[in-house]
Write an enzyme that holds these catalytic residues in place. Sequence first.
Site, PDB file in Angstrom:
ATOM      1  N   ASP A 119     -25.525 -26.920  13.032  1.00  0.00           N
ATOM      2  CA  ASP A 119     -26.966 -26.932  13.928  1.00  0.00           C
ATOM      3  C   ASP A 119     -27.490 -25.683  13.110  1.00  0.00           C
ATOM      4  O   ASP A 119     -26.995 -25.632  11.871  1.00  0.00           O
ATOM      5  CB  ASP A 119     -27.221 -27.072  15.379  1.00  0.00           C
ATOM      6  CG  ASP A 119     -28.303 -27.144  16.335  1.00  0.00           C
ATOM      7  OD1 ASP A 119     -28.793 -28.159  15.918  1.00  0.00           O
ATOM      8  OD2 ASP A 119     -28.943 -26.068  16.493  1.00  0.00           O
TER       9      ASP A 119
ATOM     10  N   LYS B  70     -23.296 -29.992  23.127  1.00  0.00           N
ATOM     11  CA  LYS B  70     -23.651 -29.071  22.237  1.00  0.00           C
ATOM     12  C   LYS B  70     -22.577 -28.017  22.857  1.00  0.00           C
ATOM     13  O   LYS B  70     -22.142 -27.335  24.152  1.00  0.00           O
ATOM     14  CB  LYS B  70     -25.280 -28.784  22.773  1.00  0.00           C
ATOM     15  CG  LYS B  70     -25.923 -28.012  21.262  1.00  0.00           C
ATOM     16  CD  LYS B  70     -26.162 -29.000  20.888  1.00  0.00           C
ATOM     17  CE  LYS B  70     -26.833 -28.547  19.064  1.00  0.00           C
ATOM     18  NZ  LYS B  70     -27.669 -29.510  18.406  1.00  0.00           N
TER      19      LYS B  70
HETATM   20  P1  NDP Z   1     -30.666 -24.118   9.666  1.00  0.00           P
HETATM   21  O1  NDP Z   1     -30.089 -22.946  10.156  1.00  0.00           O
HETATM   22  O2  NDP Z   1     -30.307 -24.988   8.655  1.00  0.00           O
HETATM   23  O3  NDP Z   1     -32.536 -23.848   9.605  1.00  0.00           O
HETATM   24  C1  NDP Z   1     -33.213 -23.109  10.369  1.00  0.00           C
HETATM   25  C2  NDP Z   1     -34.485 -22.389   9.680  1.00  0.00           C
HETATM   26  O4  NDP Z   1     -35.473 -22.851  11.511  1.00  0.00           O
HETATM   27  C3  NDP Z   1     -34.710 -21.508   9.331  1.00  0.00           C
HETATM   28  O5  NDP Z   1     -35.473 -21.593   7.941  1.00  0.00           O
HETATM   29  C4  NDP Z   1     -34.748 -20.410   9.649  1.00  0.00           C
HETATM   30  O6  NDP Z   1     -35.086 -18.921   9.605  1.00  0.00           O
HETATM   31  C5  NDP Z   1     -35.749 -20.914  10.660  1.00  0.00           C
HETATM   32  N1  NDP Z   1     -35.262 -20.492  12.210  1.00  0.00           N
HETATM   33  C6  NDP Z   1     -33.993 -20.400  12.806  1.00  0.00           C
HETATM   34  N2  NDP Z   1     -34.441 -20.051  14.405  1.00  0.00           N
HETATM   35  C7  NDP Z   1     -35.663 -19.553  14.204  1.00  0.00           C
HETATM   36  C8  NDP Z   1     -36.776 -18.563  15.306  1.00  0.00           C
HETATM   37  N3  NDP Z   1     -36.454 -18.184  16.324  1.00  0.00           N
HETATM   38  N4  NDP Z   1     -37.022 -18.665  14.900  1.00  0.00           N
HETATM   39  C9  NDP Z   1     -38.483 -18.466  13.698  1.00  0.00           C
HETATM   40  N5  NDP Z   1     -37.859 -19.583  12.702  1.00  0.00           N
HETATM   41  C10 NDP Z   1     -36.333 -19.931  13.202  1.00  0.00           C
HETATM   42  O7  NDP Z   1     -31.074 -25.001  10.804  1.00  0.00           O
HETATM   43  P2  NDP Z   1     -31.293 -27.210  11.134  1.00  0.00           P
HETATM   44  O8  NDP Z   1     -32.172 -27.143   9.665  1.00  0.00           O
HETATM   45  O9  NDP Z   1     -30.262 -27.044  10.958  1.00  0.00           O
HETATM   46  O10 NDP Z   1     -32.131 -26.823  12.547  1.00  0.00           O
HETATM   47  C11 NDP Z   1     -33.087 -26.826  12.463  1.00  0.00           C
HETATM   48  C12 NDP Z   1     -33.751 -27.414  13.711  1.00  0.00           C
HETATM   49  O11 NDP Z   1     -33.334 -28.992  14.005  1.00  0.00           O
HETATM   50  C13 NDP Z   1     -33.085 -27.212  14.971  1.00  0.00           C
HETATM   51  O12 NDP Z   1     -33.529 -26.876  15.780  1.00  0.00           O
HETATM   52  C14 NDP Z   1     -32.071 -27.859  15.233  1.00  0.00           C
HETATM   53  O13 NDP Z   1     -31.330 -28.019  16.755  1.00  0.00           O
HETATM   54  C15 NDP Z   1     -32.386 -29.423  14.974  1.00  0.00           C
HETATM   55  N6  NDP Z   1     -31.470 -30.206  13.838  1.00  0.00           N
HETATM   56  C16 NDP Z   1     -30.626 -30.362  12.829  1.00  0.00           C
HETATM   57  C17 NDP Z   1     -30.018 -30.767  13.107  1.00  0.00           C
HETATM   58  C18 NDP Z   1     -29.534 -31.393  11.090  1.00  0.00           C
HETATM   59  O14 NDP Z   1     -28.511 -32.051  11.388  1.00  0.00           O
HETATM   60  N7  NDP Z   1     -29.050 -30.227  11.446  1.00  0.00           N
HETATM   61  C19 NDP Z   1     -29.888 -32.169  13.479  1.00  0.00           C
HETATM   62  C20 NDP Z   1     -30.978 -32.652  14.687  1.00  0.00           C
HETATM   63  C21 NDP Z   1     -31.327 -31.841  15.257  1.00  0.00           C
HETATM   64  P3  NDP Z   1     -34.481 -18.049   9.212  1.00  0.00           P
HETATM   65  O15 NDP Z   1     -32.847 -18.660   7.951  1.00  0.00           O
HETATM   66  O16 NDP Z   1     -34.678 -16.789   8.858  1.00  0.00           O
HETATM   67  O17 NDP Z   1     -33.611 -17.558  10.728  1.00  0.00           O
END
Ligand code: NDP
Length: 442
Positions: A165, A125
Site C-alpha cells: 500500500d 489491513k
Molecule cells: P504509493 O506510496 O506508491 O504512492 C502514494 C502517492 O500519493 C505518492 O505520490 C504520495 O506522495 C502521495 N501521497 C501519499 N500520502 C499523501 C498525503 N498524505 N498527502 C498528499 N499526497 C500523498 O501508494 P499507492 O499508489 O500504492 O497508493 C495510493 C492510494 O491507492 C492509497 O490510498 C492506497 O490505499 C490506494 N490503493 C493502493 C493499491 C495498490 O495496489 N497499491 C490498491 C488499492 C488501493 P509522496 O511520495 O510525497 O508521499
Amino acid sequence: MSYIEQVRAEVAARNAGQPEFMQAVDEVLTTIKPVVESSSVYKNNAILERITEPDRQIMFRVPWTDDNGNMRVNRGYRVQFNNAIGPYKGGLRLHPSVNLSIIKFLGFEQIFKNSLTGLPIGGGKGGSDFDPKGKSEREIREFCQSFMTELSRHIGADTDVPAGDIGVGGREIGYMFGQYKRIKNLYEGVLTGKGLTYGGSLARTEATGYGLVYIVENMLNAAGNGIKGKTVAISGSGNVAIYAAQKANELGGKVVTMSDSNGWIYDKNGIALDVVKDIKEVKRGRIKEYADRVKSAEYHDSGKVWQVKCDIALPCATQNELDENDAKLLVKNKVTAVGEGANMPSTTAAINALQAANVLFMPAKAANAGGVAVSALEMSQNSQRLAWTFEEVDQKLYGIMKGIFEKTAEAAKEYATATDYVSGANIAGFLKVAQAMIAQGV
Ligand code: NDP
C-alpha cells in the site's frame, strides 16, 4: 431508533477518536439501509454489530536502529477484520499518519471491496507510522525485518495474506518475505506483490491503476461515452497513479496532472510517463523535478490538481484529498466522471456534491479493487506453483473489473438509483459477506 441508527450509535461510542473509521462505517450503513430494512435476518443475526467489529486488532512494537546507531521504535498494526469469505487480505501502509483509525477504515472497506471481486478473500489491513522518506536502504531493510518478526506470528498463506500500500512496494515486500521465510522455514504465498523471480504475478504492479481505468471506461460506456479524447486529471504519482495514467493514455485519454505530497504538475501537452517513472520508480525523487525536465510543464507547491479543467478526475494519492470545494470546482469545470483510485479520497460532502451534479462517480471499493483482485490471482498461482502470462492476468483483471461494474450497477438499479454506484458497490459487497456470516453461525 432503527436498527441501523442503534448500531451506528454503539459503534461511535465504542470507537471515539476514530474519525476515518467512522466516516467509512457511516457511508456503508447509510447506503445499505434498503437491504438491511428489507428483512429481519440481519438484525436477528447481529450482522451489523459483527461486521463493524474486527475479528482481531493487533498492535505491536517495532524496534530498529538508524544509521547513526540510535535505537528507534515505531508502532505496527494488523487488523484482521472479517474472514467470512476467505483468508484476511489487504495491504500494509508505511506512512507517518498511520494510526488505528486509518488502519480500521481501510480494513473495513477492504471487506466489501474483496467481496466485490468475486474471489475468496476476507478483509484486513496493516502498517506502521514509520516514515520511509529519507531513510537509507539499510534502515528500510532493518525496519521491514523487525516488522515481520512480530507480524509472522499472525499471518500465513491460508490465514492472512498482506500486500503493499502507500510506502510499501516491491522492495519492502521482498525484505518482509525474506524474513518470513527465515523465521517460519516455509516457502508459501504469505504476501502478494512479490518480485517476479520469487512468486510474484505479472501485471500486479499495473493492476490497481489499470483496473481503475477499466471500470471507468465501463461506466462511461454505459452512459454512451468513453475515455478516448478526454482530458484526465490524476493526483498522486505512486503505484496507482502511474499505471492509471498509462492505461488512460493507452485508451486515448490525455493525462495532464500528477502530484506528490509537496506539490503538483500540469503539462498541457500530456504527462510524459517515462519521465515520471524515472523520477519516482528509479530515482525515488520529487514530482517537482518533472517541471525541471519538461519545458511544457508547470509546477505548483500550493493548491491541488482539481483546479485544472478536466473531463475525468482520478484521485490516486490518499484519503480525503478531494473535498467539497474541490468537487464544486470540478463541477464548475464540467467534469463528467470521477473514479477513486485511492481509498476514500473523497470526503462525504464531496461525493454528495458530485452526485447532486450528476457526475458519474465510481467509489474506491469498486474502482480500485483491481489490485487486490490480482493479488488473489497471485495467491492462486502460488498455490498451483504456476505462473501465468501478462496477457492472461490482464485479461482476467479486465473481466473482474467488468464484473464488478455489472454487479455494482445492478445493485444500484435494484436498491437505489441507476447511477448511484456508491450504494450499488456497498450493497453488492455487503450481501455476499452477510450471507456467508449467516450461513456460518456466530
Ligand atoms: P504509493 O506510496 O506508491 O504512492 C502514494 C502517492 O500519493 C505518492 O505520490 C504520495 O506522495 C502521495 N501521497 C501519499 N500520502 C499523501 C498525503 N498524505 N498527502 C498528499 N499526497 C500523498 O501508494 P499507492 O499508489 O500504492 O497508493 C495510493 C492510494 O491507492 C492509497 O490510498 C492506497 O490505499 C490506494 N490503493 C493502493 C493499491 C495498490 O495496489 N497499491 C490498491 C488499492 C488501493 P509522496 O511520495 O510525497 O508521499
